[in-house]
Design a protein around this motif. Structure first.
Motif, PDB file in Angstrom:
ATOM      1  N   TYR A 238       0.817  -1.211   0.000  1.00  0.00           N
ATOM      2  CA  TYR A 238       0.000   0.000   0.000  1.00  0.00           C
ATOM      3  C   TYR A 238       0.852   1.263   0.000  1.00  0.00           C
ATOM      4  CZ  TYR A 238      -4.324  -2.613   0.444  1.00  0.00           C
ATOM      5  OH  TYR A 238      -5.387  -3.444   0.204  1.00  0.00           O
ATOM      6  N   THR A 239       2.013   1.202   0.624  1.00  0.00           N
ATOM      7  CA  THR A 239       2.920   2.355   0.563  1.00  0.00           C
ATOM      8  C   THR A 239       3.321   2.623  -0.880  1.00  0.00           C
ATOM      9  OG1 THR A 239       3.774   1.943   2.790  1.00  0.00           O
ATOM     10  CG2 THR A 239       5.123   3.293   1.339  1.00  0.00           C
ATOM     11  N   ARG A 240       3.636   1.562  -1.614  1.00  0.00           N
ATOM     12  CA  ARG A 240       4.006   1.714  -3.024  1.00  0.00           C
ATOM     13  C   ARG A 240       2.859   2.300  -3.845  1.00  0.00           C
ATOM     14  NH1 ARG A 240       5.557  -3.088  -3.671  1.00  0.00           N
ATOM     15  NH2 ARG A 240       3.922  -3.972  -4.950  1.00  0.00           N
ATOM     16  N   ALA A 241       1.623   2.035  -3.408  1.00  0.00           N
ATOM     17  CA  ALA A 241       0.453   2.562  -4.120  1.00  0.00           C
ATOM     18  C   ALA A 241       0.106   3.975  -3.674  1.00  0.00           C
ATOM     19  CB  ALA A 241      -0.746   1.640  -3.896  1.00  0.00           C
ATOM     20  N   GLY A 242       0.935   4.571  -2.796  1.00  0.00           N
ATOM     21  CA  GLY A 242       0.702   5.955  -2.392  1.00  0.00           C
ATOM     22  C   GLY A 242      -0.111   6.129  -1.137  1.00  0.00           C
ATOM     23  N   PHE A 243      -0.344   5.053  -0.385  1.00  0.00           N
ATOM     24  CA  PHE A 243      -1.117   5.145   0.849  1.00  0.00           C
ATOM     25  C   PHE A 243      -0.203   5.545   2.008  1.00  0.00           C
ATOM     26  CE2 PHE A 243      -3.992   2.895  -1.762  1.00  0.00           C
ATOM     27  CZ  PHE A 243      -5.244   2.891  -1.168  1.00  0.00           C
ATOM     28  N   SER A 244      -0.794   6.225   3.000  1.00  0.00           N
ATOM     29  CA  SER A 244      -0.105   6.523   4.250  1.00  0.00           C
ATOM     30  C   SER A 244      -0.541   5.501   5.286  1.00  0.00           C
ATOM     31  CB  SER A 244      -0.453   7.931   4.738  1.00  0.00           C
ATOM     32  OG  SER A 244      -0.017   8.915   3.809  1.00  0.00           O
ATOM     33  N   LEU A 245       0.403   5.015   6.084  1.00  0.00           N
ATOM     34  CA  LEU A 245       0.102   3.955   7.052  1.00  0.00           C
ATOM     35  C   LEU A 245       0.032   4.514   8.465  1.00  0.00           C
ATOM     36  CD1 LEU A 245       1.007   2.261   4.583  1.00  0.00           C
ATOM     37  CD2 LEU A 245       2.067   0.678   6.176  1.00  0.00           C
ATOM     38  N   LEU A 246      -0.945   4.044   9.224  1.00  0.00           N
ATOM     39  CA  LEU A 246      -1.028   4.345  10.644  1.00  0.00           C
ATOM     40  C   LEU A 246      -0.413   3.190  11.427  1.00  0.00           C
ATOM     41  CD1 LEU A 246      -4.692   5.720  10.969  1.00  0.00           C
ATOM     42  CD2 LEU A 246      -2.573   7.010  10.695  1.00  0.00           C
ATOM     43  N   PRO A 247       0.137   3.453  12.610  1.00  0.00           N
ATOM     44  CA  PRO A 247       0.666   2.356  13.429  1.00  0.00           C
ATOM     45  C   PRO A 247      -0.441   1.362  13.782  1.00  0.00           C
ATOM     46  CG  PRO A 247       1.454   4.476  14.236  1.00  0.00           C
ATOM     47  CD  PRO A 247       0.393   4.776  13.209  1.00  0.00           C
TER      48      PRO A 247
ATOM     49  N   THR B 154     -10.362  -5.114  14.638  1.00  0.00           N
ATOM     50  CA  THR B 154      -9.542  -5.913  15.540  1.00  0.00           C
ATOM     51  C   THR B 154      -8.343  -6.504  14.804  1.00  0.00           C
ATOM     52  OG1 THR B 154     -11.513  -6.490  16.792  1.00  0.00           O
ATOM     53  CG2 THR B 154      -9.566  -7.833  17.164  1.00  0.00           C
ATOM     54  N   ASP B 155      -7.171  -6.299  15.382  1.00  0.00           N
ATOM     55  CA  ASP B 155      -5.935  -6.853  14.822  1.00  0.00           C
ATOM     56  C   ASP B 155      -5.683  -6.397  13.386  1.00  0.00           C
ATOM     57  OD1 ASP B 155      -5.496  -8.278  17.186  1.00  0.00           O
ATOM     58  OD2 ASP B 155      -6.712  -9.960  16.484  1.00  0.00           O
ATOM     59  N   CYS B 156      -6.035  -5.140  13.098  1.00  0.00           N
ATOM     60  CA  CYS B 156      -5.800  -4.618  11.761  1.00  0.00           C
ATOM     61  C   CYS B 156      -4.999  -3.318  11.818  1.00  0.00           C
ATOM     62  CB  CYS B 156      -7.125  -4.350  11.031  1.00  0.00           C
ATOM     63  SG  CYS B 156      -7.804  -5.785  10.179  1.00  0.00           S
ATOM     64  N   ARG B 157      -4.369  -3.040  10.721  1.00  0.00           N
ATOM     65  CA  ARG B 157      -3.653  -1.780  10.551  1.00  0.00           C
ATOM     66  C   ARG B 157      -4.332  -1.008   9.428  1.00  0.00           C
ATOM     67  NH1 ARG B 157       2.887  -1.093   9.491  1.00  0.00           N
ATOM     68  NH2 ARG B 157       2.951   1.173   9.805  1.00  0.00           N
ATOM     69  N   THR B 158      -4.434   0.295   9.598  1.00  0.00           N
ATOM     70  CA  THR B 158      -5.156   1.125   8.643  1.00  0.00           C
ATOM     71  C   THR B 158      -4.188   1.912   7.768  1.00  0.00           C
ATOM     72  OG1 THR B 158      -7.088   1.371  10.068  1.00  0.00           O
ATOM     73  CG2 THR B 158      -6.760   3.070   8.410  1.00  0.00           C
ATOM     74  N   SER B 159      -4.517   1.991   6.483  1.00  0.00           N
ATOM     75  CA  SER B 159      -3.799   2.873   5.564  1.00  0.00           C
ATOM     76  C   SER B 159      -4.836   3.726   4.841  1.00  0.00           C
ATOM     77  CB  SER B 159      -2.958   2.071   4.560  1.00  0.00           C
ATOM     78  OG  SER B 159      -3.790   1.315   3.691  1.00  0.00           O
ATOM     79  N   TRP B 160      -4.410   4.899   4.375  1.00  0.00           N
ATOM     80  CA  TRP B 160      -5.350   5.787   3.690  1.00  0.00           C
ATOM     81  C   TRP B 160      -4.640   6.546   2.580  1.00  0.00           C
ATOM     82  CZ3 TRP B 160      -4.117  10.964   3.710  1.00  0.00           C
ATOM     83  CH2 TRP B 160      -3.218  11.402   4.692  1.00  0.00           C
ATOM     84  N   LYS B 161      -5.433   6.965   1.595  1.00  0.00           N
ATOM     85  CA  LYS B 161      -4.896   7.747   0.482  1.00  0.00           C
ATOM     86  C   LYS B 161      -5.866   8.862   0.134  1.00  0.00           C
ATOM     87  CE  LYS B 161      -2.940   7.366  -4.156  1.00  0.00           C
ATOM     88  NZ  LYS B 161      -2.557   6.425  -5.251  1.00  0.00           N
ATOM     89  N   ALA B 162      -5.348  10.080   0.099  1.00  0.00           N
ATOM     90  CA  ALA B 162      -6.174  11.229  -0.291  1.00  0.00           C
ATOM     91  C   ALA B 162      -6.376  11.202  -1.801  1.00  0.00           C
ATOM     92  CB  ALA B 162      -5.511  12.523   0.146  1.00  0.00           C
ATOM     93  N   LEU B 163      -7.618  11.325  -2.233  1.00  0.00           N
ATOM     94  CA  LEU B 163      -7.932  11.406  -3.655  1.00  0.00           C
ATOM     95  C   LEU B 163      -8.178  12.843  -4.078  1.00  0.00           C
ATOM     96  CD1 LEU B 163     -10.309   8.328  -4.070  1.00  0.00           C
ATOM     97  CD2 LEU B 163      -7.808   8.438  -4.230  1.00  0.00           C
TER      98      LEU B 163
END
Length: 247
Positions: free
Chosen positions: A166-175, A196-205
């Motif tokens: 997801y980083t390669r796709a331009g997403f920002s990762l949260l801890p 639960t037991d997940c990490r979130t990533s997001w991308k501004a469009l």
């Protein structure tokens, strides 16, 4: 060969391979729900009911009402007519409708501005062709054209390669375990807890989304504390009530 030249060469090689394979990225069609379900089931095999719902949405041919939110179901089809990758992204209705801090018009506006990747998978035989990246890129294009401003993807920390993906796709990762916080009109800060037991990533469009410092009163304290990771501002534009985002 410089980095940009290598990237161009890699992209050209990918386009040639996709052309040779005859791979086409397109919208999923009614009748393909079961095949899509089989493709994406390995994403979370312990919760097949979620993929049953996606399959039903695809087969019904009925999308989410534009006034209520958004949904995108894409597939990659090879030259033999086989579906070898799939992506489904839907407005986060469970999060928004389960929130009591904001009123319904803002919930509806957020549903039209935010979409989450519910499933993204590539068949083992088709891996290495960057089909997942192609599906993400096409989904972003479609959603951006429809006025969506934020794309979210959750993944299990036990699959660390997805952080790089997801980083390669331009997403920002949260801890791991950190909530995403969205700034709303009137100074309201709306948290979205990770599954639960997940990490979130997001991308501004949309370029109007920024991350800014914020203070928030925690549940067990009356002293405002800094919001971990900051607040996403601009998920709703400042003129959201007159920009077609409000009923």
């Amino acid at each position: 060969m410089g980095r940009k030249a290598r990237e161009r060469a890699t992209a050209l090689a990918l386009r040639r391979r996709l052309a040779a394979e005859g791979v086409v990225v397109r919208a999923a069609r009614p009748g393909e729900g079961a095949t899509v379900r089989q493709l994406v089931l390995p994403v979370d095999p312990e919760h097949p009911e979620m993929f049953d719902s996606l399959a039903s949405m695809i087969d019904s041919g009925i999308g989410v009402t534009a006034a209520k939110g958004k949904a995108v179901h894409l597939v990659a089809e090879n030259g033999r007519g086989e579906l070898v990758a799939a992506l489904s992204a839907i407005s986060p209705f469970d999060w928004l409708q389960g929130t009591s801090e904001i009123k319904q018009p803002i919930k509806d506006a957020l549903a039209r501005s935010v979409v989450t990747v519910e499933a993204l998978a590539v068949a083992p035989a088709a891996r290495g062709m960057q089909l997942g990246q192609q599906l993400l890129k096409r989904a972003e294009e479609l959603l951006r054209a429809e006025g969506c401003r934020l794309l979210i993807a959750d993944f299990e920390p036990s699959r660390p390669h997805l952080a790089r993906y997801y980083t390669r796709a331009g997403f920002s990762l949260l801890p791991e375990g950190q909530a995403m916080h969205v700034g709303l009109p009137g100074g309201v800060i709306l948290p979205r807890e990770s599954h639960t037991d997940c990490r979130t990533s997001w991308k501004a469009l949309d370029a109007g989304i920024t991350v800014e410092p914020g203070l928030m009163v925690q549940e067990h304290s009356q002293t405002p504390e800094p919001v971990p990771g900051g607040v996403l501002v601009g998920v709703l534009p400042s003129n959201w009530a007159t920009a077609g985002l409000a009923p």
